[in-house]
Design a protein around this motif. Structure first.
Motif, PDB file in Angstrom:
ATOM      1  N   LYS A 144       6.531  -4.782  11.529  1.00 60.61           N
ATOM      2  CA  LYS A 144       6.882  -3.963  12.679  1.00 60.61           C
ATOM      3  C   LYS A 144       5.850  -2.858  12.860  1.00 60.61           C
ATOM      4  O   LYS A 144       5.403  -2.581  13.970  1.00 60.61           O
ATOM      5  CB  LYS A 144       8.273  -3.354  12.488  1.00 60.61           C
ATOM      6  N   GLN A 145       5.497  -2.253  11.729  1.00 59.63           N
ATOM      7  CA  GLN A 145       4.486  -1.199  11.743  1.00 59.63           C
ATOM      8  C   GLN A 145       3.743  -1.262  10.409  1.00 59.63           C
ATOM      9  O   GLN A 145       4.326  -1.644   9.401  1.00 59.63           O
ATOM     10  CB  GLN A 145       5.116   0.180  11.923  1.00 59.63           C
ATOM     11  N   PHE A 271       4.540  -1.253  -2.394  1.00 53.95           N
ATOM     12  CA  PHE A 271       4.935  -0.972  -1.013  1.00 53.95           C
ATOM     13  C   PHE A 271       5.076  -2.255  -0.191  1.00 53.95           C
ATOM     14  O   PHE A 271       5.092  -2.212   1.040  1.00 53.95           O
ATOM     15  CB  PHE A 271       3.902  -0.050  -0.366  1.00 53.95           C
ATOM     16  N   ASN A 272       5.152  -3.413  -0.907  1.00 53.86           N
ATOM     17  CA  ASN A 272       5.256  -4.727  -0.241  1.00 53.86           C
ATOM     18  C   ASN A 272       4.072  -4.984   0.699  1.00 53.86           C
ATOM     19  O   ASN A 272       4.222  -5.613   1.753  1.00 53.86           O
ATOM     20  CB  ASN A 272       6.573  -4.830   0.543  1.00 53.86           C
ATOM     21  N   GLY A 273       2.912  -4.478   0.286  1.00 56.18           N
ATOM     22  CA  GLY A 273       1.734  -4.638   1.112  1.00 56.18           C
ATOM     23  C   GLY A 273       0.813  -5.738   0.634  1.00 56.18           C
ATOM     24  O   GLY A 273       1.141  -6.537  -0.244  1.00 56.18           O
ATOM     25  N   MET A 274      -0.383  -5.788   1.208  1.00 55.85           N
ATOM     26  CA  MET A 274      -1.379  -6.803   0.880  1.00 55.85           C
ATOM     27  C   MET A 274      -2.737  -6.139   0.672  1.00 55.85           C
ATOM     28  O   MET A 274      -3.148  -5.287   1.460  1.00 55.85           O
ATOM     29  CB  MET A 274      -1.487  -7.841   2.004  1.00 55.85           C
ATOM     30  N   TYR A 275      -3.417  -6.546  -0.401  1.00 53.24           N
ATOM     31  CA  TYR A 275      -4.790  -6.101  -0.664  1.00 53.24           C
ATOM     32  C   TYR A 275      -5.662  -7.332  -0.817  1.00 53.24           C
ATOM     33  O   TYR A 275      -5.349  -8.246  -1.573  1.00 53.24           O
ATOM     34  CB  TYR A 275      -4.850  -5.248  -1.936  1.00 53.24           C
ATOM     35  N   VAL A 285      -3.265  -3.430   3.581  1.00 57.64           N
ATOM     36  CA  VAL A 285      -2.247  -3.359   4.634  1.00 57.64           C
ATOM     37  C   VAL A 285      -0.928  -2.980   3.975  1.00 57.64           C
ATOM     38  O   VAL A 285      -0.452  -3.682   3.081  1.00 57.64           O
ATOM     39  CB  VAL A 285      -2.099  -4.704   5.375  1.00 57.64           C
ATOM     40  N   ILE A 286      -0.342  -1.859   4.407  1.00 58.62           N
ATOM     41  CA  ILE A 286       0.918  -1.390   3.832  1.00 58.62           C
ATOM     42  C   ILE A 286       1.945  -1.228   4.955  1.00 58.62           C
ATOM     43  O   ILE A 286       1.749  -0.407   5.862  1.00 58.62           O
ATOM     44  CB  ILE A 286       0.732  -0.055   3.086  1.00 58.62           C
ATOM     45  N   PRO A 287       3.020  -2.018   4.918  1.00 59.47           N
ATOM     46  CA  PRO A 287       4.073  -1.875   5.932  1.00 59.47           C
ATOM     47  C   PRO A 287       4.718  -0.494   5.855  1.00 59.47           C
ATOM     48  O   PRO A 287       4.825   0.102   4.780  1.00 59.47           O
ATOM     49  CB  PRO A 287       5.079  -2.966   5.556  1.00 59.47           C
ATOM     50  N   ILE A 288       5.147   0.012   7.005  1.00 55.84           N
ATOM     51  CA  ILE A 288       5.835   1.299   7.048  1.00 55.84           C
ATOM     52  C   ILE A 288       7.092   1.177   7.885  1.00 55.84           C
ATOM     53  O   ILE A 288       7.137   0.457   8.873  1.00 55.84           O
ATOM     54  CB  ILE A 288       4.918   2.401   7.600  1.00 55.84           C
ATOM     55  N   LYS A 294      -0.021  10.704  10.700  1.00 54.55           N
ATOM     56  CA  LYS A 294      -0.922   9.981   9.805  1.00 54.55           C
ATOM     57  C   LYS A 294      -1.086  10.671   8.463  1.00 54.55           C
ATOM     58  O   LYS A 294      -1.507  10.066   7.481  1.00 54.55           O
ATOM     59  CB  LYS A 294      -2.285   9.790  10.457  1.00 54.55           C
ATOM     60  N   GLY A 295      -0.680  11.960   8.401  1.00 57.16           N
ATOM     61  CA  GLY A 295      -0.784  12.682   7.149  1.00 57.16           C
ATOM     62  C   GLY A 295       0.071  12.095   6.050  1.00 57.16           C
ATOM     63  O   GLY A 295      -0.188  12.320   4.864  1.00 57.16           O
ATOM     64  N   ASN A 296       1.114  11.356   6.410  1.00 56.21           N
ATOM     65  CA  ASN A 296       1.978  10.728   5.413  1.00 56.21           C
ATOM     66  C   ASN A 296       1.245   9.674   4.599  1.00 56.21           C
ATOM     67  O   ASN A 296       1.734   9.242   3.554  1.00 56.21           O
ATOM     68  CB  ASN A 296       3.193  10.076   6.090  1.00 56.21           C
ATOM     69  N   TYR A 297       0.093   9.237   5.054  1.00 52.47           N
ATOM     70  CA  TYR A 297      -0.602   8.122   4.407  1.00 52.47           C
ATOM     71  C   TYR A 297      -1.847   8.578   3.652  1.00 52.47           C
ATOM     72  O   TYR A 297      -2.625   7.766   3.177  1.00 52.47           O
ATOM     73  CB  TYR A 297      -0.929   7.058   5.457  1.00 52.47           C
ATOM     74  N   GLU A 298      -1.999   9.896   3.543  1.00 54.35           N
ATOM     75  CA  GLU A 298      -3.111  10.425   2.764  1.00 54.35           C
ATOM     76  C   GLU A 298      -3.002  10.028   1.299  1.00 54.35           C
ATOM     77  O   GLU A 298      -4.011   9.902   0.606  1.00 54.35           O
ATOM     78  CB  GLU A 298      -3.168  11.951   2.890  1.00 54.35           C
TER      79      GLU A 298
END
Length: 445
Positions: A144-145, A271-275, A285-288, A294-298
């Motif tokens: 979704k995001q 984070f159930n993402g992909m590297y 890629v990290i789902p949110i 965008k500061g939340n992803y620092e």
């Protein structure tokens, strides 16, 4: 671990199960004679012979080309250092690269990074950058995001630290010290020597005509070579850097990044993402769940930076680093403006997948250059010239020719792969459908 386990270094790649079709004899001229792999196989696969083998220097030259910088919106000159080994040495590097690749595949499974490094692998048969790009793009499209981090390493091969690489190779082979043959190969790929091709050509022109140089079976006789090399051999005296083109260099790059890949993959999986990493290009890629600032992803960015600092001489090119966001089937940059993800030759805007513009530009530039040659020769000889090679290389008429086809073959393959269980709108073939008309308009009748 002691050396009593040494024989098993040759269980994954032995002289009996080698894929000899991949050990092709190259046409270039070097300091040794060209000999088919079958005639030297018994030497290359004998550890005691390799341990005593005297490697020739690499031959070196530079290629200068202009690359378009999309951020600065201008072309920049870039130099690429080319090193190529003698015919026999290149077989040795490839053979030992295959041995290391087998061990790397095993440790990649052990560390759960089997699918992370996708370049230079010998166990992804039938797959290439098209499949790896589709995997990442499909994963993004299913979210979704998502937060997307794209980067590559600066002068990657030129910066590999020798001591760290050696330790990583030993860990991969699960031994305490390198056997004599492995050490000989390692020493000659790290403390490598080279001779500039320009100096070779200058020396030959003193004795031979251009036609005679072309007919030489190799550069110099034994005596000529001994004399010439005294003042012309250069050596890598730094504690880092390996020549990119050698057959063992690619697997060394994967081995060098084992710990980086393992730690980053473990982090992203939380984070159930992909590297994924293709040579020196990496993407995370990290789902949110919610799209805030965008500061939340620092924290993700900081983790990658801190991890990079653990690996000797590993540098990320800031000018090529991108932090993107996927939402509402669109890609946005850090400034919340619409953007595109460029990955492994493909461009993705959130819905549509295309061949990146740079690749299309190269294709048409080369095609038009060939057209100009055809037109010039047609005018000179007053009859159509080189049309067959033009059509074979740059039109659909050469799409299914013997060998590897042409760029349009690649486009068709990309379209076919992306259409399998597609989650995107794939426009690759649509991008080149007018290629025939474009070429014909520029051809003289």
């Amino acid at each position: 671990m002691n050396q009593n386990n040494r024989p098993r270094l040759y269980t994954l790649v032995s002289s009996s199960n080698l894929n000899e079709k991949k050990y092709r004899l190259k046409k270039y001229k070097h300091f040794d004679y060209r000999r088919p792999f079958q005639k030297v196989k018994h030497l290359i696969t004998e550890p005691s012979w390799v341990a005593q083998h005297g490697f020739f220097p690499f031959i070196h030259f530079k290629i200068t080309f202009r690359k378009y910088n999309k951020r600065q919106k201008k072309r920049k000159s870039k130099e690429r250092e080319i090193f190529y080994a003698s015919h026999l040495d290149s077989f040795i590097y490839k053979y030992y690269g295959d041995i290391l690749n087998g061990y790397y595949n095993s440790i990649a499974k052990e560390y759960n990074i089997h699918n992370v490094a996708t370049a230079y692998r010998n166990n992804f048969k039938g797959k290439n950058n098209i499949h790896f790009a589709k995997e990442v793009i499909d994963f993004i499209a299913q979210q979704k995001q998502a937060y997307i981090f794209v980067a590559d390493f600066t002068n990657f091969f030129n910066n590999l630290d020798h001591h760290y690489l050696k330790e990583q190779i030993k860990n991969t082979l699960k031994i305490d010290s390198l056997p004599p043959d492995f050490y000989s190969v390692f020493k000659n790929i790290t403390k490598f020597s080279w001779i500039d091709k320009i100096k070779i050509e200058e020396e030959l022109r003193k004795k031979y005509s251009k036609e005679e140089i072309c007919s030489l079976p190799r550069y110099f006789t034994k005596n000529e070579y001994r004399t010439f090399k005294k003042d012309n051999v250069q050596k890598n005296k730094k504690g880092y850097g390996i020549p990119q083109g050698a057959g063992i260099s690619s697997v060394c790059s994967n081995i060098y990044l084992i710990e980086f890949d393992r730690e980053l993959n473990e982090y992203v999986k939380k984070f159930n993402g992909m590297y994924r990493r293709y040579s020196d290009d990496l993407i995370v890629v990290i789902p949110i769940d919610e799209f805030d600032t965008k500061g939340n992803y620092e924290a993700h960015h900081k983790f990658i930076g801190d991890l990079k600092n653990k690996i000797p001489r590993l540098q990320i090119q800031e000018e090529k680093t991108e932090r993107l966001f996927y939402r509402n089937k669109k890609i946005y940059n850090e400034n919340d403006k619409l953007a595109k993800l460029d990955y492994l030759g493909f461009s993705f805007d959130g819905i549509n997948v295309r061949i990146r513009e740079k690749s299309l530009f190269k294709f048409y530039s080369r095609a038009y250059k060939k057209v100009r040659i055809c037109n010039r020769l047609t005018t000179k000889y007053k009859q159509k010239a080189q049309r067959k090679s033009l059509y074979c290389q740059y039109t659909h008429l050469g799409k299914y020719s013997k060998g590897h086809g042409n760029f349009l073959t690649y486009v068709a393959n990309a379209q076919r792969v992306f259409e399998r269980e597609t989650t995107t709108i794939n426009l690759m073939e649509n991008q080149v459908k007018r290629h025939w008309n474009k070429i014909q308009k520029r051809l003289d009748n």
